[in-house]
Enzyme design. Sequence first.
Site, short mmCIF file in Angstrom:
data_model
loop_
_atom_site.label_atom_id
_atom_site.label_comp_id
_atom_site.label_asym_id
_atom_site.label_seq_id
_atom_site.Cartn_x
_atom_site.Cartn_y
_atom_site.Cartn_z
CE1 TYR A 45 -26.26 6.19 -30.51
CE2 TYR A 45 -27.63 5.44 -28.71
CZ TYR A 45 -27.50 5.84 -30.02
OH TYR A 45 -28.60 5.89 -30.83
CB SER A 46 -18.74 5.45 -25.49
OG SER A 46 -17.81 5.70 -24.49
CB CYS A 77 -28.03 1.04 -25.20
SG CYS A 77 -26.77 2.31 -25.23
CG ASN A 78 -25.77 -0.53 -19.35
OD1 ASN A 78 -26.15 -0.78 -18.23
ND2 ASN A 78 -25.47 -1.47 -20.22
CB CYS A 188 -21.03 -1.23 -21.76
SG CYS A 188 -21.11 -1.14 -23.56
N1 DGL Z 1 -23.96 -0.91 -25.79
C1 DGL Z 1 -24.06 0.36 -25.25
C2 DGL Z 1 -24.14 0.43 -23.75
O1 DGL Z 1 -24.63 -0.47 -23.15
C3 DGL Z 1 -23.41 1.53 -25.93
C4 DGL Z 1 -22.01 1.42 -26.40
C5 DGL Z 1 -21.58 2.62 -27.21
O2 DGL Z 1 -22.13 2.84 -28.30
O3 DGL Z 1 -20.70 3.36 -26.77
O4 DGL Z 1 -23.76 1.38 -23.14
#
Ligand code: DGL
Length: 269
Positions: A45-46, A77-78, A188
Amino acid sequence: MDKQTQPTILFFDSGVGGFSVYKETKQLLPNCHYLYCFDNAYFPYSEKTEEQIVRRTLSICHKIDQDFPLDLIVIACNTASTVVLPVLREHFSIPIVGTVPAIKPAAEISETKHIGLLATKGTVKRTYVYDLIKNHASHCMVEKIGSTKLVEIAEQKLHGKYVDFIALKQELSAWQAIMDLDTVVLGCTHFPLIKEEIAQCLPQVKYFMDSGKAIALRVKSLLSNVKVRSEILEKNFIFCTQLFNYETQFQHIIHLWGFEALHLLAIDE
Ligand code: DGL
């Protein structure tokens, strides 16, 4: 908690990062019915736009809720939480718990008032995070690193691959010479899974802060007002959005963390 009325809680992330949050909640509330979904078809998701993340999160939560009436959702997920919470709360009447970087406790605990935010590329540039810093850490110097590489390293670790220390060191190199950086926010949910490795690269850091325990307490307090929607006893299991090579190490982790099986969730897009 009465087993017959155990609430169903969904943990959602792009990958295995949400396990770091789930683990704390499961420890505090061992008898809930737990579902975990990782959107591996869209990982990481980054690198995704806010619109893509909002669309995916909404369709996945709706789809799971159709088959398994949910009592509470944790966006573990942040990167997603910083954009999706208001929309999700418009669509669902159940409690939605988000994960946001632990800036406030970090600013409080830091002795040097020089802190670092380690998060994804998306999270470090969100207005939500700027506001958190403005409101709770304006008396601190705040360094930021937005990294996709670290997310990939953590993801790989839980899939049984080795941790690439050279790449890890390189990602953190901007902070290696900042000797008074005493607190780092693991912004994250993937990063608590490689906390020991990160700590080895940043020996000057005294405190690593994440939101896992605070979320577990929030879930517990919200559940006290929840009327469980479905009383069917179900097993705990995991959904992925794309088939992958289901390695032994990963199977082992699933069982170790209290899940029975992995299922594919088909999302049309
Ligand atoms: N674990 C996720 C977060 O807390 C997302 C990581 C990702 O997919 O980039 O942001």
